[in-house]
Design a protein around this motif. Structure first.
Motif, PDB file in Angstrom:
ATOM      1  N   ARG A 193       0.827  -1.202   0.000  1.00 28.91           N
ATOM      2  CA  ARG A 193       0.000   0.000   0.000  1.00 28.91           C
ATOM      3  C   ARG A 193       0.867   1.260   0.000  1.00 28.91           C
ATOM      4  N   LEU A 194       1.895   1.277   0.862  1.00 34.41           N
ATOM      5  CA  LEU A 194       2.759   2.447   0.987  1.00 34.41           C
ATOM      6  C   LEU A 194       3.503   2.735  -0.307  1.00 34.41           C
ATOM      7  N   LEU A 195       4.103   1.712  -0.912  1.00 35.57           N
ATOM      8  CA  LEU A 195       4.849   1.914  -2.151  1.00 35.57           C
ATOM      9  C   LEU A 195       3.914   2.314  -3.282  1.00 35.57           C
ATOM     10  N   GLY A 196       2.726   1.721  -3.332  1.00 36.44           N
ATOM     11  CA  GLY A 196       1.766   2.069  -4.367  1.00 36.44           C
ATOM     12  C   GLY A 196       1.376   3.535  -4.299  1.00 36.44           C
ATOM     13  N   VAL A 197       1.090   4.021  -3.095  1.00 35.31           N
ATOM     14  CA  VAL A 197       0.721   5.432  -2.926  1.00 35.31           C
ATOM     15  C   VAL A 197       1.897   6.336  -3.295  1.00 35.31           C
ATOM     16  N   ALA A 198       3.103   5.953  -2.852  1.00 35.47           N
ATOM     17  CA  ALA A 198       4.291   6.774  -3.144  1.00 35.47           C
ATOM     18  C   ALA A 198       4.539   6.881  -4.644  1.00 35.47           C
ATOM     19  N   ILE A 199       4.377   5.769  -5.354  1.00 35.34           N
ATOM     20  CA  ILE A 199       4.592   5.780  -6.806  1.00 35.34           C
ATOM     21  C   ILE A 199       3.537   6.637  -7.494  1.00 35.34           C
ATOM     22  N   ILE A 200       2.269   6.465  -7.112  1.00 34.15           N
ATOM     23  CA  ILE A 200       1.199   7.230  -7.748  1.00 34.15           C
ATOM     24  C   ILE A 200       1.376   8.728  -7.503  1.00 34.15           C
ATOM     25  N   LEU A 201       1.755   9.117  -6.286  1.00 36.90           N
ATOM     26  CA  LEU A 201       1.970  10.533  -6.000  1.00 36.90           C
ATOM     27  C   LEU A 201       3.163  11.080  -6.782  1.00 36.90           C
ATOM     28  N   THR A 202       4.177  10.245  -6.971  1.00 33.18           N
ATOM     29  CA  THR A 202       5.372  10.689  -7.692  1.00 33.18           C
ATOM     30  C   THR A 202       5.109  10.850  -9.179  1.00 33.18           C
TER      31      THR A 202
ATOM     32  N   ARG B 101      26.529   9.259 -13.432  1.00 34.35           N
ATOM     33  CA  ARG B 101      25.603  10.392 -13.434  1.00 34.35           C
ATOM     34  C   ARG B 101      24.478  10.179 -14.435  1.00 34.35           C
ATOM     35  N   GLY B 102      24.825   9.623 -15.608  1.00 34.49           N
ATOM     36  CA  GLY B 102      23.794   9.324 -16.594  1.00 34.49           C
ATOM     37  C   GLY B 102      22.805   8.299 -16.074  1.00 34.49           C
ATOM     38  N   PHE B 103      23.320   7.281 -15.372  1.00 37.32           N
ATOM     39  CA  PHE B 103      22.457   6.257 -14.780  1.00 37.32           C
ATOM     40  C   PHE B 103      21.477   6.890 -13.800  1.00 37.32           C
ATOM     41  N   LEU B 104      21.961   7.783 -12.950  1.00 36.80           N
ATOM     42  CA  LEU B 104      21.096   8.417 -11.957  1.00 36.80           C
ATOM     43  C   LEU B 104      20.082   9.350 -12.609  1.00 36.80           C
ATOM     44  N   ASP B 105      20.483  10.056 -13.663  1.00 38.87           N
ATOM     45  CA  ASP B 105      19.544  10.960 -14.332  1.00 38.87           C
ATOM     46  C   ASP B 105      18.482  10.196 -15.115  1.00 38.87           C
ATOM     47  N   GLY B 106      18.740   8.926 -15.412  1.00 41.73           N
ATOM     48  CA  GLY B 106      17.716   8.100 -16.034  1.00 41.73           C
ATOM     49  C   GLY B 106      16.512   7.906 -15.140  1.00 41.73           C
TER      50      GLY B 106
ATOM     51  N   LEU C 257      13.251  10.479  -6.108  1.00 38.23           N
ATOM     52  CA  LEU C 257      13.452   9.351  -7.017  1.00 38.23           C
ATOM     53  C   LEU C 257      14.648   8.505  -6.593  1.00 38.23           C
ATOM     54  N   SER C 258      15.645   9.150  -6.001  1.00 37.98           N
ATOM     55  CA  SER C 258      16.814   8.407  -5.509  1.00 37.98           C
ATOM     56  C   SER C 258      16.455   7.513  -4.329  1.00 37.98           C
ATOM     57  N   ALA C 259      15.312   7.784  -3.687  1.00 40.56           N
ATOM     58  CA  ALA C 259      14.825   6.909  -2.613  1.00 40.56           C
ATOM     59  C   ALA C 259      13.945   5.802  -3.169  1.00 40.56           C
TER      60      ALA C 259
END
Length: 481
Positions: free
Chosen positions: A81-90, A188-193, A353-355
């Motif tokens: 539930r927590l991850l689903g809400v976090a993804i939808i809000l993001t 850096r490119g990987f992270l910006d993806g 996103l890094s989290a």
């Protein structure tokens, strides 16, 4: 019918591609190329790995697991539930929806106005933009039927035209790497993806693609997975070609007009290029395409978020909250956030996103190795995700403090103790430790699954040898940024 023809596979590939590629995907690769300059090749490779490879793996992981809820509940129902809400809000009101307004504003309006009138123009533009988006969201199928048929091909033709023009113009002398790309360009490119948010969206798209394949009279599960893999591979090839072309476009643009990585964005890179090569007419055309594409995307995202929250939270504090109320709430909230500006939205989204990305990555990897690891040692999921989540959340807090001009020295010092933290990959070692702890905990508790075992629909870990049932996720809707 037991399998798709070549034509059907091609159609499914383009369907898959259209779910992933939106206006946001158009601005980040050029920004990578403009900053990396002479080091664009390693930067683009890193970007493609995270912006293409991870989402395709995510779709396969969700397909093999029977849906996002079924996969996430292997950790716990609360986590799902927590991850689903976090993804939808993001991918919704916190970042992706406001970004549709700010991106189209940067592309369409900014090149035509003076800096002095920017704040007022942005407020007026975003107000009109979100009013139209809200109205379109009342009947999204009408907008999608009209725009969905030509926006994807139009964007591809636009990219092809920009790439061809850049090939004719030539790079000249590439700019030196700047901003975050002065060193470690691959990482850096990987992270910006992460900025494409495609891995997060993929956790919902996988079950949609497999459902579309089953609707074509493919009922053998192995064949469904195989056709999903074919569609994913084809989509991956298309995205690699497009991201490679856009990175080159960014390199050419950066050589023509140097950018300030602290204040400029991918939208600036593209408008600089079109203004130089095509004049004001080319810039206006590019802006119109972006406005239409962003309106379409914003409409779909508002509908997706409102539907998810109406289903997940039908009542709030004892009061029933309907679909229309959620639509209004997300539209108003997105309007407010959008006026912070594209640059700030991107800066704030990076720590978040890094989290979320490390958690999603380990969840995908655990799903893909489920038969040989997670199904036999059921505690691997909660241990690995928990340790990665704690590490990623700590990094997110430290980064957000830095974005807003503060600092947490004690937290920064603790994070530097993690191996590979200087590459923003400090979560890797905790993931490995979590995996071994999960195996050991499973052995100590005697909680051993069989090769097909996994948590049941309740999300609780089954007893040794207990047959396991896959939960099926509900209907997902397209969510892109």
């Amino acid at each position: 019918m037991s399998r798709f023809s070549a034509k059907q596979r091609l159609v499914m590939t383009f369907t898959f591609f259209s779910m992933f590629f939106g206006a946001g995907n158009l601005i980040f690769p050029p920004f990578v190329g403009a900053q990396a300059g002479s080091a664009t090749v390693p930067a683009a490779i890193g970007f493609i790995v995270s912006a293409v490879g991870l989402p395709i793996l995510g779709v396969l992981a969700v397909t093999f697991s029977g849906g996002f809820d079924s996969l996430a509940k292997r950790v716990s129902p609360g986590f799902a539930r927590l991850l689903g809400v976090a993804i939808i809000l993001t991918i919704g009101p916190c970042f992706a929806i406001p970004r549709t307004a700010t991106t189209s504003f940067e592309m369409m309006v900014v090149p035509l106005i003076s800096d002095g009138g920017r704040a007022g123009a942005q407020l007026a533009y975003s107000l009109v933009f979100f009013i139209l988006s809200f109205l379109f969201a009342q009947h999204p199928e009408k907008l999608s039927k009209v725009l969905g048929r030509f926006m994807g091909p139009l964007l591809i033709l636009l990219i092809a035209a920009l790439f061809a023009a850049c090939l004719i113009h030539g790079i000249g002398t590439p700019a030196d790497p700047s901003g975050d790309y002065r060193g470690n360009q691959l990482t850096r490119g990987f992270l910006d993806g992460y900025q494409t948010m495609d891995l997060l969206a993929a956790l919902y798209f996988g079950i949609v693609i497999s459902a579309n394949i089953r609707a074509q009279r493919i009922d053998d599960e192995r064949q469904v997975q195989l056709e999903t893999a074919y569609a994913g591979l084809g989509t991956g090839v298309l995205l690699i070609l497009i991201y490679g072309a856009l990175s080159y476009v960014g390199t050419v643009s950066g050589a023509i007009t140097r950018i300030d990585p602290a204040t400029d964005t991918g939208a600036t890179v593209l408008t600089n290029l079109t203004s130089s090569l095509f004049g004001t007419g080319g810039t206006v055309f590019l802006g119109v395409v972006f406005v239409i594409a962003c309106l379409n995307v914003c409409t779909g995202l508002i509908c997706t978020c409102a539907t998810y929250f109406r289903t997940t939270f039908p009542t709030v504090m004892g009061h029933r909250v309907g679909y229309r109320t959620w639509q209004v709430a997300f539209t108003v909230f997105s309007f407010i956030v959008s006026n912070a500006g594209l640059s700030l939205i991107i800066k704030v989204s990076v720590p978040v996103l890094s989290a979320l990305y490390p958690i999603s990555i380990v969840l995908v990897l655990l799903a893909l190795t489920h038969r040989i690891l997670g199904s036999r040692f059921v505690r691997v999921y909660p241990w690995t995700v928990t340790l990665v989540g704690v590490t990623a959340f700590a990094g997110c807090v430290a980064s957000l403090a830095s974005v807003f001009g503060g600092s947490l020295p004690w937290l920064d010092s603790a994070l530097t103790l993690l191996p590979m933290q200087k590459y923003h990959l400090g979560w890797v070692v905790p993931a490995v430790i979590g995996m071994f702890c999960g195996v050991a905990d499973s052995l100590i508790r005697g909680e051993r699954g069989n090769v097909s075992g996994e948590p049941g629909e309740s999300g609780e870990l089954g007893e040794p040898g207990e047959p396991v049932r896959n939960g099926k996720s509900g209907k997902s809707q397209e969510a892109r940024s």
